[in-house]
Structures are given as C-alpha cells and as structure tokens.
Design a protein around this motif. Structure first.
Motif, PDB file in Angstrom:
ATOM      1  N   ASP A  18       0.874  -1.576   0.000  1.00  0.00           N
ATOM      2  CA  ASP A  18      -0.056  -0.120   0.232  1.00  0.00           C
ATOM      3  C   ASP A  18       0.749   1.117  -0.030  1.00  0.00           C
ATOM      4  N   ILE A  19       2.214   0.998   0.294  1.00  0.00           N
ATOM      5  CA  ILE A  19       3.255   2.049   0.121  1.00  0.00           C
ATOM      6  C   ILE A  19       3.217   2.822  -0.918  1.00  0.00           C
ATOM      7  N   GLU A  20       3.086   4.050  -1.662  1.00  0.00           N
ATOM      8  CA  GLU A  20       3.109   4.985  -2.029  1.00  0.00           C
ATOM      9  C   GLU A  20       3.990   5.640  -2.303  1.00  0.00           C
ATOM     10  N   MET A  21       4.388   6.119  -0.865  1.00  0.00           N
ATOM     11  CA  MET A  21       5.846   6.382  -0.792  1.00  0.00           C
ATOM     12  C   MET A  21       6.178   6.767   0.275  1.00  0.00           C
ATOM     13  N   ILE A  22       7.902   6.885   0.217  1.00  0.00           N
ATOM     14  CA  ILE A  22       8.310   7.187   2.075  1.00  0.00           C
ATOM     15  C   ILE A  22       9.139   8.709   1.483  1.00  0.00           C
ATOM     16  N   TYR A  26       0.655   9.352   7.117  1.00  0.00           N
ATOM     17  CA  TYR A  26       1.364   8.774   8.719  1.00  0.00           C
ATOM     18  C   TYR A  26       2.784   9.298   8.407  1.00  0.00           C
ATOM     19  N   SER A  27       2.950  10.622   9.427  1.00  0.00           N
ATOM     20  CA  SER A  27       4.165  10.953   9.360  1.00  0.00           C
ATOM     21  C   SER A  27       4.660  10.768  11.460  1.00  0.00           C
ATOM     22  N   PHE A  28       5.456  10.522  11.084  1.00  0.00           N
ATOM     23  CA  PHE A  28       5.914  10.111  12.902  1.00  0.00           C
ATOM     24  C   PHE A  28       7.740  10.444  12.388  1.00  0.00           C
ATOM     25  N   TYR A  29       8.525  11.101  13.776  1.00  0.00           N
ATOM     26  CA  TYR A  29      10.037  11.224  14.316  1.00  0.00           C
ATOM     27  C   TYR A  29      10.820   9.276  13.989  1.00  0.00           C
ATOM     28  N   GLY A  30      11.513   9.466  13.229  1.00  0.00           N
ATOM     29  CA  GLY A  30      11.817   7.894  12.393  1.00  0.00           C
ATOM     30  C   GLY A  30      13.481   8.287  11.616  1.00  0.00           C
ATOM     31  N   GLY A  46      13.834  16.538   7.445  1.00  0.00           N
ATOM     32  CA  GLY A  46      14.797  16.722   8.867  1.00  0.00           C
ATOM     33  C   GLY A  46      14.392  14.818   9.309  1.00  0.00           C
ATOM     34  N   ARG A  47      13.571  14.999  10.779  1.00  0.00           N
ATOM     35  CA  ARG A  47      13.691  13.827  11.714  1.00  0.00           C
ATOM     36  C   ARG A  47      12.184  13.380  11.316  1.00  0.00           C
ATOM     37  N   ARG A  48      11.249  13.223  10.178  1.00  0.00           N
ATOM     38  CA  ARG A  48      10.623  13.334  10.721  1.00  0.00           C
ATOM     39  C   ARG A  48      10.209  12.505   9.063  1.00  0.00           C
ATOM     40  N   LEU A  49       9.938  11.120   9.719  1.00  0.00           N
ATOM     41  CA  LEU A  49       9.203  10.372   8.176  1.00  0.00           C
ATOM     42  C   LEU A  49       8.310  10.310   8.229  1.00  0.00           C
ATOM     43  N   HIS A  50       7.495  10.449   6.262  1.00  0.00           N
ATOM     44  CA  HIS A  50       6.063  10.314   6.284  1.00  0.00           C
ATOM     45  C   HIS A  50       6.150   9.346   5.188  1.00  0.00           C
ATOM     46  N   ILE A  51       4.955   8.264   5.483  1.00  0.00           N
ATOM     47  CA  ILE A  51       4.810   7.765   4.929  1.00  0.00           C
ATOM     48  C   ILE A  51       3.370   7.645   3.943  1.00  0.00           C
TER      49      ILE A  51
END
Length: 67
Positions: A32-36, A52-56, A40-45
């Motif tokens: 289902d993931i289209e892009m990651i 989905y956004s989270f620190y990682g 900065g320190r935030r990841l967007h899936i």
C-alpha cells in the motif's frame, strides 16, 4: 569472497511494517505504500488511503523491511 555472504534463495519481504508515533500506532501493508519521504527527523509514509507522519529515520524503515 566468503560464501557466508551469498544468499541461496529468493529474498522475501514482510507484508507489513509497524510504526509507533507519539499519537498513533499503525500497521501498514508494504504493497500500500506509495512513497516514503524524510523531512528533517520526520518520516512521512504515504498510502492511497492515509498519510502517516512520525519521527524516525529511513534506516529504521530499511531495517524493518530487511527483517
């Protein structure tokens, strides 16, 4: 080259990755993931249904896929 580094069978990826953020926990299907992207320190899936956004780090996602 040592034979310890050779992989004799097909590589299989997990069906899901799990993310844990301050306000959310999610299990996301790999297909289902289209892009990651990293900001900065935030990841967007990004999936078709939800972002989905989270620190990682991208390394943490790569290691989750390799497990």
């Amino acid at each position: 080259m040592s034979s310890n580094y050779l992989h004799s069978g097909p590589v299989t990826l997990p069906d899901y990755i799990s993310i844990i953020g301050a306000n959310q926990c999610a299990r996301i299907r790999i297909n289902d993931i289209e892009m990651i992207e990293q900001e900065g320190r935030r990841l967007h899936i990004i999936t078709a249904e939800k972002d989905y956004s989270f620190y990682g780090s991208l390394n943490s996602i790569a290691s989750a896929l390799a497990d």
